[in-house]
Design a protein around this motif. Structure first.
Motif, PDB file in Angstrom:
ATOM      1  N   PRO A  84     -36.810 105.126  39.334  1.00 53.04           N
ATOM      2  CA  PRO A  84     -36.365 106.161  38.859  1.00 53.04           C
ATOM      3  C   PRO A  84     -34.957 105.896  38.495  1.00 53.04           C
ATOM      4  O   PRO A  84     -34.453 106.890  37.536  1.00 53.04           O
ATOM      5  CB  PRO A  84     -36.163 107.311  40.123  1.00 53.04           C
ATOM      6  CG  PRO A  84     -36.190 106.373  41.014  1.00 53.04           C
ATOM      7  CD  PRO A  84     -37.026 105.251  40.945  1.00 53.04           C
ATOM      8  N   TYR A  85     -34.028 105.227  38.992  1.00 52.51           N
ATOM      9  CA  TYR A  85     -33.023 104.559  38.489  1.00 52.51           C
ATOM     10  C   TYR A  85     -32.936 104.168  37.052  1.00 52.51           C
ATOM     11  O   TYR A  85     -32.074 104.390  36.266  1.00 52.51           O
ATOM     12  CB  TYR A  85     -32.462 103.607  39.352  1.00 52.51           C
ATOM     13  CG  TYR A  85     -32.291 104.060  40.974  1.00 52.51           C
ATOM     14  CD1 TYR A  85     -31.093 104.989  41.268  1.00 52.51           C
ATOM     15  CD2 TYR A  85     -33.095 103.487  41.941  1.00 52.51           C
ATOM     16  CE1 TYR A  85     -31.134 105.366  42.701  1.00 52.51           C
ATOM     17  CE2 TYR A  85     -32.884 103.826  43.320  1.00 52.51           C
ATOM     18  CZ  TYR A  85     -32.195 104.869  43.704  1.00 52.51           C
ATOM     19  OH  TYR A  85     -31.796 105.286  44.811  1.00 52.51           O
ATOM     20  N   LEU A  86     -34.016 103.456  36.781  1.00 52.94           N
ATOM     21  CA  LEU A  86     -34.135 102.866  35.269  1.00 52.94           C
ATOM     22  C   LEU A  86     -34.176 104.063  34.438  1.00 52.94           C
ATOM     23  O   LEU A  86     -33.449 104.056  33.144  1.00 52.94           O
ATOM     24  CB  LEU A  86     -35.257 102.009  35.225  1.00 52.94           C
ATOM     25  CG  LEU A  86     -35.599 101.538  33.978  1.00 52.94           C
ATOM     26  CD1 LEU A  86     -34.438 100.822  33.417  1.00 52.94           C
ATOM     27  CD2 LEU A  86     -36.965 100.713  33.750  1.00 52.94           C
ATOM     28  N   PHE A  87     -34.847 105.090  34.517  1.00 54.98           N
ATOM     29  CA  PHE A  87     -35.052 106.454  33.797  1.00 54.98           C
ATOM     30  C   PHE A  87     -33.740 106.755  33.588  1.00 54.98           C
ATOM     31  O   PHE A  87     -33.363 107.188  32.485  1.00 54.98           O
ATOM     32  CB  PHE A  87     -35.813 107.287  34.169  1.00 54.98           C
ATOM     33  CG  PHE A  87     -37.343 106.921  34.064  1.00 54.98           C
ATOM     34  CD1 PHE A  87     -37.905 106.625  33.094  1.00 54.98           C
ATOM     35  CD2 PHE A  87     -38.201 106.902  35.270  1.00 54.98           C
ATOM     36  CE1 PHE A  87     -39.277 106.311  32.823  1.00 54.98           C
ATOM     37  CE2 PHE A  87     -39.450 106.626  35.324  1.00 54.98           C
ATOM     38  CZ  PHE A  87     -40.024 106.329  34.013  1.00 54.98           C
ATOM     39  N   LYS A  88     -32.808 106.955  34.579  1.00 58.79           N
ATOM     40  CA  LYS A  88     -31.516 107.467  34.645  1.00 58.79           C
ATOM     41  C   LYS A  88     -30.653 106.632  33.882  1.00 58.79           C
ATOM     42  O   LYS A  88     -29.716 107.176  32.664  1.00 58.79           O
ATOM     43  CB  LYS A  88     -30.843 107.822  36.194  1.00 58.79           C
ATOM     44  CG  LYS A  88     -29.667 108.461  35.951  1.00 58.79           C
ATOM     45  CD  LYS A  88     -29.523 109.870  35.473  1.00 58.79           C
ATOM     46  CE  LYS A  88     -28.267 110.504  35.675  1.00 58.79           C
ATOM     47  NZ  LYS A  88     -28.234 112.001  34.935  1.00 58.79           N
ATOM     48  N   ALA A  89     -30.556 105.313  33.822  1.00 63.60           N
ATOM     49  CA  ALA A  89     -29.938 104.291  33.392  1.00 63.60           C
ATOM     50  C   ALA A  89     -30.202 104.335  31.948  1.00 63.60           C
ATOM     51  O   ALA A  89     -29.183 103.930  31.044  1.00 63.60           O
ATOM     52  CB  ALA A  89     -30.113 102.803  33.953  1.00 63.60           C
ATOM     53  N   LYS A  90     -31.356 104.772  31.413  1.00 63.93           N
ATOM     54  CA  LYS A  90     -31.668 104.514  29.874  1.00 63.93           C
ATOM     55  C   LYS A  90     -31.541 106.150  29.403  1.00 63.93           C
ATOM     56  O   LYS A  90     -31.820 106.314  28.212  1.00 63.93           O
ATOM     57  CB  LYS A  90     -33.243 104.291  29.909  1.00 63.93           C
ATOM     58  CG  LYS A  90     -33.341 102.887  30.262  1.00 63.93           C
ATOM     59  CD  LYS A  90     -34.954 102.880  30.060  1.00 63.93           C
ATOM     60  CE  LYS A  90     -35.536 102.796  29.012  1.00 63.93           C
ATOM     61  NZ  LYS A  90     -37.085 102.594  29.019  1.00 63.93           N
ATOM     62  N   ASN A  91     -30.783 106.995  30.197  1.00 63.54           N
ATOM     63  CA  ASN A  91     -30.617 108.305  29.665  1.00 63.54           C
ATOM     64  C   ASN A  91     -31.734 109.354  29.397  1.00 63.54           C
ATOM     65  O   ASN A  91     -31.733 109.898  28.375  1.00 63.54           O
ATOM     66  CB  ASN A  91     -29.456 108.189  28.649  1.00 63.54           C
ATOM     67  CG  ASN A  91     -28.614 109.609  28.298  1.00 63.54           C
ATOM     68  OD1 ASN A  91     -28.516 110.287  29.360  1.00 63.54           O
ATOM     69  ND2 ASN A  91     -28.356 109.769  27.214  1.00 63.54           N
ATOM     70  N   VAL A  92     -32.779 109.048  30.074  1.00 67.49           N
ATOM     71  CA  VAL A  92     -33.684 109.904  29.877  1.00 67.49           C
ATOM     72  C   VAL A  92     -33.668 111.419  30.186  1.00 67.49           C
ATOM     73  O   VAL A  92     -33.029 111.432  31.337  1.00 67.49           O
ATOM     74  CB  VAL A  92     -35.201 109.161  30.466  1.00 67.49           C
ATOM     75  CG1 VAL A  92     -36.151 110.313  30.461  1.00 67.49           C
ATOM     76  CG2 VAL A  92     -35.524 107.786  30.041  1.00 67.49           C
TER      77      VAL A  92
END
Length: 245
Positions: free
Chosen positions: A42-50
């Motif tokens: 989930p951190y990756l989604f947040k980091a990609k500004n999804v």
């Protein structure tokens, strides 16, 4: 050796390619949103500004489908390779653990572990394959002590310019398809038969995919979005990372 008839390959593909496409659809239909979300970062989604539910849903579905299809099609290509070898060298699907294909040629018994591409495993998995080859060699020599056995890791696509690995040979792409068929051009000739029913079955898959995107997006909004429509990142992270989960 018998020369390969490409018409027989085309007929085999036409009769069997439907099973690959059907498995794609069946696997998609069995997916559960929370099960897939738990395997994603989930951190990756947040980091990609999804910022939208549909972006997350499409991201997890596409990643799952890509990985799943590689496995499914690799299994299907294994069956095709065994069929082709049976037509040319009289080979058969092996009953020995870790060995997919056996055939005799040039006074040797070839035992083949078929993989999709050249980068299929880590060092532990490769060690296990080599152990399987040694066990297979012992098993076969128990009944035929003078048998000359050659172990091969066959990869359906890719290349490896150093095929001699000491304990076994690794044949990839053109070299693999020629090895099992005697036809140096087979790796190119396979392209046309593999297109059989592709458009029709892919349209069916895309319909299933669209329904799944809609279904998962609806579920995601209900479960992981706040009243104002924003993603509830805390709840999403707890699903993935909480000890209670």
């Amino acid at each position: 050796m018998q020369p390969l008839c490409l018409d027989d390959v085309t007929e085999y593909v036409a009769e069997n390619i439907g099973s690959f496409h059907q498995k794609r659809i069946d696997r998609l239909a069995k997916l559960k949103l929370k099960d897939v979300l738990k395997r994603k970062n989930p951190y990756l989604f947040k980091a990609k500004n999804v910022q939208t539910a549909e972006q997350i849903v499409r991201g997890i579905l596409e990643a799952h489908i890509s990985s799943n299809e590689e496995t499914l099609f690799g299994d299907w290509l294994e069956g095709l390779a065994i069929f082709i070898n049976g037509q040319t060298y009289g080979g058969w699907k092996s009953g020995i653990a870790g060995v997919d294909l056996e055939f005799d040629h040039g006074g040797r018994r070839h035992i083949v572990a078929i993989k999709s591409g050249p980068n299929w495993g880590n060092s532990s998995q490769i060690d296990q394959m080599k152990a399987n080859f040694k066990t297979a060699q012992k098993t076969l020599r128990t009944s035929q002590s003078g048998l000359n056995i050659v172990a091969v890791n066959g990869c359906c696509y890719g290349r490896d310019n150093n095929p001699d690995k000491g304990d076994y040979f690794k044949y990839c792409g053109q070299r693999f398809w020629e090895f099992i068929s005697g036809d140096a051009e087979l790796y190119v000739e396979l392209i046309e038969p593999l297109g059989s029913m592709a458009r029709e079955r892919n349209d069916e898959f895309q319909e299933s995919y669209a329904r799944m995107v809609n279904k998962f997006t609806h579920e995601f909004i209900a479960e992981f979005c706040m009243e104002n429509g924003a993603i509830d990142w805390a709840r999403l992270i707890k699903l993935n990372s909480s000890l209670a989960g």
